[in-house]
Design an enzyme around this catalytic site. Sequence first.
Site, PDB file in Angstrom:
ATOM      1  N   CYS A 108       0.868  -1.177   0.000  1.00 39.79           N
ATOM      2  CA  CYS A 108       0.000   0.000   0.000  1.00 39.79           C
ATOM      3  C   CYS A 108       0.906   1.228   0.000  1.00 39.79           C
ATOM      4  O   CYS A 108       1.725   1.388   0.912  1.00 39.79           O
ATOM      5  CB  CYS A 108      -0.884  -0.024   1.248  1.00 39.79           C
ATOM      6  SG  CYS A 108      -1.529   1.613   1.661  1.00 39.79           S
ATOM      7  N   ASN A 142      10.027   0.738  -9.262  1.00 33.73           N
ATOM      8  CA  ASN A 142       9.915   0.120 -10.583  1.00 33.73           C
ATOM      9  C   ASN A 142       8.455   0.135 -11.011  1.00 33.73           C
ATOM     10  O   ASN A 142       7.604  -0.433 -10.324  1.00 33.73           O
ATOM     11  CB  ASN A 142      10.414  -1.336 -10.517  1.00 33.73           C
ATOM     12  CG  ASN A 142      10.593  -1.946 -11.891  1.00 33.73           C
ATOM     13  OD1 ASN A 142      11.605  -1.726 -12.539  1.00 33.73           O
ATOM     14  ND2 ASN A 142       9.610  -2.696 -12.333  1.00 33.73           N
ATOM     15  N   GLU A 143       8.183   0.831 -12.092  1.00 39.32           N
ATOM     16  CA  GLU A 143       6.828   0.846 -12.670  1.00 39.32           C
ATOM     17  C   GLU A 143       5.745   1.053 -11.617  1.00 39.32           C
ATOM     18  O   GLU A 143       4.911   0.178 -11.370  1.00 39.32           O
ATOM     19  CB  GLU A 143       6.573  -0.444 -13.460  1.00 39.32           C
ATOM     20  CG  GLU A 143       7.484  -0.599 -14.658  1.00 39.32           C
ATOM     21  CD  GLU A 143       7.131  -1.788 -15.536  1.00 39.32           C
ATOM     22  OE1 GLU A 143       6.453  -2.713 -15.056  1.00 39.32           O
ATOM     23  OE2 GLU A 143       7.533  -1.796 -16.707  1.00 39.32           O
ATOM     24  N   CYS A 148      -4.788   1.080  -4.404  1.00 41.45           N
ATOM     25  CA  CYS A 148      -5.072   0.425  -3.128  1.00 41.45           C
ATOM     26  C   CYS A 148      -6.384   0.986  -2.563  1.00 41.45           C
ATOM     27  O   CYS A 148      -6.703   2.156  -2.775  1.00 41.45           O
ATOM     28  CB  CYS A 148      -3.929   0.683  -2.163  1.00 41.45           C
ATOM     29  SG  CYS A 148      -4.180  -0.125  -0.569  1.00 41.45           S
ATOM     30  N   CYS A 150      -7.411   0.242   0.838  1.00 41.76           N
ATOM     31  CA  CYS A 150      -7.432  -0.174   2.246  1.00 41.76           C
ATOM     32  C   CYS A 150      -7.975   0.946   3.143  1.00 41.76           C
ATOM     33  O   CYS A 150      -8.168   2.081   2.698  1.00 41.76           O
ATOM     34  CB  CYS A 150      -6.038  -0.605   2.685  1.00 41.76           C
ATOM     35  SG  CYS A 150      -4.895   0.758   2.914  1.00 41.76           S
ATOM     36  N   CYS A 153      -5.734   4.016   3.263  1.00 41.65           N
ATOM     37  CA  CYS A 153      -5.895   4.877   2.087  1.00 41.65           C
ATOM     38  C   CYS A 153      -7.188   5.677   2.221  1.00 41.65           C
ATOM     39  O   CYS A 153      -7.239   6.860   1.889  1.00 41.65           O
ATOM     40  CB  CYS A 153      -5.909   4.050   0.803  1.00 41.65           C
ATOM     41  SG  CYS A 153      -4.268   3.514   0.295  1.00 41.65           S
ATOM     42  N   GLU A 305      13.964  -0.245 -20.222  1.00 39.90           N
ATOM     43  CA  GLU A 305      13.850  -1.679 -20.528  1.00 39.90           C
ATOM     44  C   GLU A 305      13.409  -1.799 -21.979  1.00 39.90           C
ATOM     45  O   GLU A 305      12.239  -1.577 -22.303  1.00 39.90           O
ATOM     46  CB  GLU A 305      12.827  -2.353 -19.601  1.00 39.90           C
ATOM     47  CG  GLU A 305      13.235  -2.283 -18.132  1.00 39.90           C
ATOM     48  CD  GLU A 305      12.266  -2.983 -17.190  1.00 39.90           C
ATOM     49  OE1 GLU A 305      11.404  -3.749 -17.674  1.00 39.90           O
ATOM     50  OE2 GLU A 305      12.357  -2.736 -15.979  1.00 39.90           O
ATOM     51  N   TRP A 313       5.968 -14.934 -18.986  1.00 36.40           N
ATOM     52  CA  TRP A 313       6.142 -15.480 -17.640  1.00 36.40           C
ATOM     53  C   TRP A 313       5.800 -16.975 -17.659  1.00 36.40           C
ATOM     54  O   TRP A 313       6.620 -17.812 -17.350  1.00 36.40           O
ATOM     55  CB  TRP A 313       5.265 -14.726 -16.633  1.00 36.40           C
ATOM     56  CG  TRP A 313       5.772 -13.343 -16.315  1.00 36.40           C
ATOM     57  CD1 TRP A 313       6.848 -12.715 -16.875  1.00 36.40           C
ATOM     58  CD2 TRP A 313       5.230 -12.431 -15.362  1.00 36.40           C
ATOM     59  NE1 TRP A 313       7.010 -11.463 -16.323  1.00 36.40           N
ATOM     60  CE2 TRP A 313       6.032 -11.260 -15.391  1.00 36.40           C
ATOM     61  CE3 TRP A 313       4.139 -12.462 -14.486  1.00 36.40           C
ATOM     62  CZ2 TRP A 313       5.786 -10.149 -14.571  1.00 36.40           C
ATOM     63  CZ3 TRP A 313       3.894 -11.362 -13.672  1.00 36.40           C
ATOM     64  CH2 TRP A 313       4.703 -10.217 -13.711  1.00 36.40           C
TER      65      TRP A 313
HETATM   66  C1  GAL Z   1       8.751  -4.856 -16.761  1.00 35.07           C
HETATM   67  C2  GAL Z   1       9.373  -4.786 -15.387  1.00 35.07           C
HETATM   68  C3  GAL Z   1      10.563  -5.698 -15.260  1.00 35.07           C
HETATM   69  C4  GAL Z   1      10.222  -7.043 -15.774  1.00 35.07           C
HETATM   70  C5  GAL Z   1       9.733  -6.946 -17.200  1.00 35.07           C
HETATM   71  C6  GAL Z   1       9.396  -8.282 -17.794  1.00 35.07           C
HETATM   72  O1  GAL Z   1       7.477  -4.373 -16.792  1.00 35.07           O
HETATM   73  O2  GAL Z   1       9.778  -3.470 -15.084  1.00 35.07           O
HETATM   74  O3  GAL Z   1      10.959  -5.772 -13.912  1.00 35.07           O
HETATM   75  O4  GAL Z   1       9.240  -7.569 -14.965  1.00 35.07           O
HETATM   76  O5  GAL Z   1       8.602  -6.142 -17.232  1.00 35.07           O
HETATM   77  O6  GAL Z   1       8.278  -8.855 -17.223  1.00 35.07           O
END
Ligand code: GAL
Length: 670
Positions: A108, A142-143, A148, A150, A153, A305, A313
């Site tokens: 959160c 990161n991103e 949330c 809760c 919040c 990235e 995944w």
């Molecule tokens: C991005 C994320 C990374 C990794 C990548 C691939 O969105 O910032 O950490 O997860 O996707 O799934």
Amino acid sequence: MFRFGVDYYPEHWPEKRWSLDAQWMREAGFNTVRLAEFAWSKLEPQPGQFDFQWLDQAIEILEEQGIQVVLGTPTASPPPWVMSLYPDAFLVMADGRRMTYGNRREYCPTHPGYRERSRLITEAMARHYADHPAVIGWQIDNEFGDRCHCGLCRRHFQIWLQQKYGDLEALNRAWGTIFWSHVYTEWSQIPAPLDTAAPQDHGSPNPGLALDYFRFLSDVYVDFQREQVQILRQHCPKHFVTHNLMGFRYDKLNYFDLSADLDFVTWDNYRRMQWTLGQPVIPSTAALAHATMRGLKRKNFWVMEQQAGPGGWQIVSESPRPGELRLWAYQSIAHGADGIIFFRWRTARFGTEEYWHGLLDHHGEPGRRYAEIKAMGAEVAAVGETIDGSEVRADVAMILSYDSRFAFQIQANNPGFHYATHFHDIYQTFHRRQVPVDIVSPDADLSGYRLVVASALHVLPESVADNLKRYVAMGGLLVVTARSGVKDKHNAVVDQKLPGLLAEVCGVAVEEYISLAPGEENGIAFVEPGIDIPQRVPASIWCDLLEPQEAEVVACYTADFFAGRAAVTRNHFGRGQAVYVGTLSAPIYEALCPLLLEWAGVEPLLATPPGVEVTARWRNDQRLLFILNHTSQPQTVQLEDQYLDLLQQQKTIRGATTLDPYGVLILVAN
Ligand code: GAL
């Protein structure tokens, strides 16, 4: 310096491997590596016990190869001990379920304990690396994202509302709480908009409340980020601070607000993923994302990235074809990237992302993808400095309104309407014609543009309406599409005829609107057929029946009881013009685009065959022309002038020029 590099997770691999990795990185031409954004458990294995020795060593090995480092603050994925300390710090989803441990980004963002832990690890890292010669900057978390719901919040939302409205009477008025007797008499009565209503009412909170809640949560992330920004600025004044955003598609944060505190924006660019399996790679999708990221600060950006292999995944996506990784990376550069960091170096052998492929496969031997990017590294070494810092210039702007985007999440208006799709439909008409477009905020200075599109600008504060009126009065060409000007800043419907505050500048009134059922279609016919205008284009989703006041009629509906009624109008206002388009489906924008460009006096960069994209970057008067073949076939373009091809040792070219499949040209006038 143009930044070319890779995301690296030394903590996933034995130490004895690190030197070889660093050597191969240098050989690929990499000068920058991002590290540590998911390494909290190794950096702080126990509360307050920090271990930087391993990271120091990894950085030293990279430094020996001449590689500099961006460090991530690791707060996107807490170690188990953090969450054991604060069991109430797990995010609560809109359906009321609380997350548990086992993924990432499950915190959160309001939680004071989580925030304190985040500050502590950030400060420890900042102090340790402030003067490290190889460290150049920081990526926070990161991103960011995820809403949330809760109790914490909710309480912070109530405080946020108190600061915003001052007294409950103002809030009750703004939200129209008299409806269904929701009149609040205590701040503590105000709920978070959970989806826990009776199933038939699912997700139908008061629109004013819901929009404010979405704004509040966006502010929470901005605030969370700001705490880390401040720590980093205090301890590391020589370093830049950024965050990796998620392009155009991410719609739960106001990215204009989020990027305000950053030195520059970075984002994560994936074209083939498990979630897009079987779908074609559409160049305008990435182009729009790049333009959005560039528009947030009206500044060049990095891709933190950049796709390095098939992404998945549980499922492995299609493999990027030979040349595609390079092409996509050049596309990023073509739209204003001054840094390309590939995700990731070597494919993880364990964890959720075992099938998210890096440049190297699990076995760690260089292969096809490494070779492709290594060859690009040699090119970047030659052309990077020419490109670095040069700017994209556009005559056309599209207004991106997160308020409107949030409002459509609450009330879609029509099941066939999606703000992002609508926005992309319009963007694509320019992209297809090689017309550069900037994506700007609703309150941006528009004076430099020949053509501005306000697409479904649903939530329209007076200040924004004034900005648009001023733009037209001074000579601009404004295009307004249906569902604009419908809501005031509190997400209540205005009490004027639509497009509300834009009615005057558009010289038109919406007498009635018709929401079309799925599959239902009308047509639009232009009043005066022109060279490039089709006789009739289909119209679906939505039809505004227009009553021109001052405006002239450009096109009319062809069917139903409103056949012959105006669908598109054009109005002269001050020194400029405003075009109103009463329907929301793509074909009308495609049909109108050549006309709009003609009226605005905007010239495409180059005529190209389908699938070939052209952009330009400028340094003073020097124009770099990027020509990108997104198809698997050779494609030929006609170059009227003589150019030097920067990727081919400045070879002179002119006339019919053929690009390889997925080929790239970077040209400068000779
Ligand atoms: C991005 C994320 C990374 C990794 C990548 C691939 O969105 O910032 O950490 O997860 O996707 O799934």
